[in-house]
Write a protein that holds these residues in place. Sequence first.
Motif, PDB file in Angstrom:
ATOM      1  N   ARG A 283      10.814  54.194  63.407  1.00 17.77           N
ATOM      2  CA  ARG A 283      11.185  54.216  62.143  1.00 17.77           C
ATOM      3  C   ARG A 283      11.515  52.675  61.702  1.00 17.77           C
ATOM      4  N   ALA A 284      10.554  52.324  60.720  1.00 21.61           N
ATOM      5  CA  ALA A 284      10.758  50.758  60.480  1.00 21.61           C
ATOM      6  C   ALA A 284      10.928  50.521  59.070  1.00 21.61           C
ATOM      7  N   ILE A 285      10.860  51.233  58.031  1.00 23.63           N
ATOM      8  CA  ILE A 285      10.914  51.091  56.913  1.00 23.63           C
ATOM      9  C   ILE A 285      12.396  52.052  56.223  1.00 23.63           C
ATOM     10  N   PRO A 286      13.536  51.481  56.152  1.00 21.38           N
ATOM     11  CA  PRO A 286      14.677  52.101  56.175  1.00 21.38           C
ATOM     12  C   PRO A 286      14.728  52.587  54.618  1.00 21.38           C
ATOM     13  N   GLY A 287      15.368  53.862  54.384  1.00 25.69           N
ATOM     14  CA  GLY A 287      15.603  54.427  53.026  1.00 25.69           C
ATOM     15  C   GLY A 287      14.430  54.997  52.486  1.00 25.69           C
ATOM     16  N   GLY A 288      14.331  55.436  51.147  1.00 28.79           N
ATOM     17  CA  GLY A 288      13.429  55.746  50.625  1.00 28.79           C
ATOM     18  C   GLY A 288      13.524  55.444  49.143  1.00 28.79           C
ATOM     19  N   TRP A 289      12.956  55.886  48.136  1.00 36.06           N
ATOM     20  CA  TRP A 289      12.531  55.496  46.850  1.00 36.06           C
ATOM     21  C   TRP A 289      13.996  55.069  46.134  1.00 36.06           C
ATOM     22  N   TRP A 290      15.215  55.494  46.336  1.00 30.58           N
ATOM     23  CA  TRP A 290      16.391  54.895  45.895  1.00 30.58           C
ATOM     24  C   TRP A 290      16.887  53.818  46.685  1.00 30.58           C
TER      25      TRP A 290
ATOM     26  N   VAL B 291       9.863  68.367  32.586  1.00 29.99           N
ATOM     27  CA  VAL B 291       9.371  67.099  32.411  1.00 29.99           C
ATOM     28  C   VAL B 291      10.117  66.091  33.388  1.00 29.99           C
ATOM     29  N   VAL B 292      11.389  66.407  33.634  1.00 32.12           N
ATOM     30  CA  VAL B 292      11.991  65.493  34.686  1.00 32.12           C
ATOM     31  C   VAL B 292      11.319  65.658  35.980  1.00 32.12           C
ATOM     32  N   PHE B 293      11.417  67.092  36.191  1.00 29.53           N
ATOM     33  CA  PHE B 293      10.763  67.475  37.446  1.00 29.53           C
ATOM     34  C   PHE B 293       9.321  66.827  37.670  1.00 29.53           C
ATOM     35  N   ALA B 294       8.577  66.969  36.688  1.00 28.28           N
ATOM     36  CA  ALA B 294       7.279  66.553  36.885  1.00 28.28           C
ATOM     37  C   ALA B 294       7.019  64.826  37.199  1.00 28.28           C
ATOM     38  N   ARG B 295       7.928  64.202  36.484  1.00 29.59           N
ATOM     39  CA  ARG B 295       7.902  62.818  36.957  1.00 29.59           C
ATOM     40  C   ARG B 295       8.429  62.582  38.289  1.00 29.59           C
ATOM     41  N   ALA B 296       9.563  63.155  38.620  1.00 36.15           N
ATOM     42  CA  ALA B 296      10.147  63.132  39.943  1.00 36.15           C
ATOM     43  C   ALA B 296       9.140  63.458  41.014  1.00 36.15           C
ATOM     44  N   CYS B 297       8.211  64.488  40.841  1.00 38.62           N
ATOM     45  CA  CYS B 297       7.379  64.898  41.797  1.00 38.62           C
ATOM     46  C   CYS B 297       6.003  63.935  41.943  1.00 38.62           C
ATOM     47  N   GLU B 298       5.748  63.329  40.772  1.00 38.81           N
ATOM     48  CA  GLU B 298       4.835  62.241  40.636  1.00 38.81           C
ATOM     49  C   GLU B 298       4.980  61.151  41.487  1.00 38.81           C
ATOM     50  N   MET B 299       6.379  60.715  41.331  1.00 33.45           N
ATOM     51  CA  MET B 299       7.019  59.602  41.907  1.00 33.45           C
ATOM     52  C   MET B 299       7.208  59.855  43.566  1.00 33.45           C
ATOM     53  N   PHE B 300       7.539  61.089  43.738  1.00 37.04           N
ATOM     54  CA  PHE B 300       7.586  61.535  45.448  1.00 37.04           C
ATOM     55  C   PHE B 300       6.064  61.402  45.711  1.00 37.04           C
TER      56      PHE B 300
END
Length: 165
Positions: free
Chosen positions: A156-163, A93-102
């Motif tokens: 590269r113009a947008i630093p970082g990622g989702w976190w 379930v956690v992986f499903a949500r993480a994959c969706e967000m990715f």
Amino acid sequence: MDQQNHSTPQAMGVAASVAYPAAAAAPYQAAYQHLYHQQQQQQQQQLQIFWADQYREIEQTTDFKNHNLPLARIKKIMKADEDVRMIAAEAPVVFARACEMFILELTHRGWAHAEENKRRTLQKNDIAAAITRTDVFDFLVDIVPREEGRDEAVPRAIPGGWWAG
């Protein structure tokens, strides 16, 4: 360049013999840089709103039975690792949500690239550009190679990622 610090562009016809001052391009370059900077700020703001919405949605989630990605497939992928013997019910379930967000973030960043190129269709090279521009997606660079010659290389113009938030 001639002796008066003028550059002559490579052109055909009568205009080829006309000398243009090198400084004539400076206002256009400055305007382009300003526009590019504004686009990057707007994209960063959109990403911040996107992640704020994601966090809000996670905090408000009470239904863990409905998923956008198939849990059986996720569990099968997890079990592909020989060392994994047992998987708790909530792990897929956690992986499903993480994959969706990715997928959502990568799509969001790819869409920004499509819009920069005045297109309304997300293409493979848009995803590749999103990967190239974002440090946290470096692990995908060899998986989704950038097609040379389709678009100009973009820094590269947008630093970082989702976190990075």
